[in-house]
Design a protein around this motif. Structure first.
Motif, short mmCIF file in Angstrom:
data_model
loop_
_atom_site.label_atom_id
_atom_site.label_comp_id
_atom_site.label_asym_id
_atom_site.label_seq_id
_atom_site.Cartn_x
_atom_site.Cartn_y
_atom_site.Cartn_z
N GLY A 35 43.19 13.11 36.00
CA GLY A 35 42.10 13.82 35.39
C GLY A 35 42.37 15.28 35.06
O GLY A 35 41.46 16.04 34.77
N ASP A 36 43.62 15.67 35.08
CA ASP A 36 44.01 17.05 34.79
C ASP A 36 44.29 17.19 33.30
O ASP A 36 45.24 16.57 32.78
CB ASP A 36 45.24 17.40 35.63
N ASP A 37 43.48 17.99 32.59
CA ASP A 37 43.64 18.14 31.14
C ASP A 37 45.04 18.66 30.77
O ASP A 37 45.60 18.23 29.76
CB ASP A 37 42.58 19.08 30.57
N GLY A 38 45.59 19.55 31.55
CA GLY A 38 46.94 20.07 31.28
C GLY A 38 47.99 18.97 31.37
O GLY A 38 48.89 18.89 30.53
N LEU A 39 47.86 18.11 32.38
CA LEU A 39 48.78 16.99 32.53
C LEU A 39 48.62 16.01 31.38
O LEU A 39 49.61 15.51 30.83
CB LEU A 39 48.57 16.29 33.87
#
Length: 154
Positions: A35-39
């Motif tokens: 759920g990490d937008d950067g990832l």
């Protein structure tokens, strides 16, 4: 081209295509679960930049498969040819979705539209991976590396 060279190219293309799709699928699933937008953005960039691997492997798989099949009327060969046509359509959808998801994650937002496209990419990716595995199984049966199951016998 000699048959052994075609077989080797076909085998390599199969492995590369399957590993590429499995990698794209796994990385996308991991990023979504995290759920990490950067990832998610990093994974979509990686997929976009690695897309030429799949774009080269799939036509190689098709071309070498067609040459190996020749004019065979074997049910296994005909099934592989039908699956390859489905893989082509799925592949076009996957490439389009990969570009869309990259664009959406980098230039717009990771929202419900992104999520729906991601689900579609998972479905098409899993379908293509399944079709590749089924074709590999039939290919091994054709080569004699995998014994064919005869109904009523083990």
């Amino acid at each position: 081209m000699k048959r052994n060279t075609l077989l080797t190219a076909h085998l390599i293309a199969t492995i590369v295509a399957a590993l590429t799709i499995a990698t794209f699928f796994s990385l996308s699933l991991f990023a979504e679960l995290k759920g990490d937008d950067g990832l998610i953005r990093s994974v979509k960039a990686f997929i976009l930049y690695a897309l030429p691997i799949m774009i080269l492997a799939m036509p190689t798989l098709k071309i070498t498969g067609d040459k190996l099949a020749g004019k065979s009327k074997s049910p296994l060969v005909l099934a592989k040819v039908r699956r390859m046509k489905m893989m082509l359509v799925n592949g076009i959808c996957l490439v389009s979705l990969a570009i869309f998801l990259y664009y959406r994650s980098h230039n717009q937002s990771i929202d419900s539209v992104f999520f729906l496209a991601q689900i579609a990419e998972f479905i098409f990716g899993l379908a293509n991976l399944t079709l590749i595995v089924l074709n590999a199984r039939d290919g091994m049966q054709l080569s004699g590396r995998l014994r064919m199951k005869v109904e009523g016998y083990s």
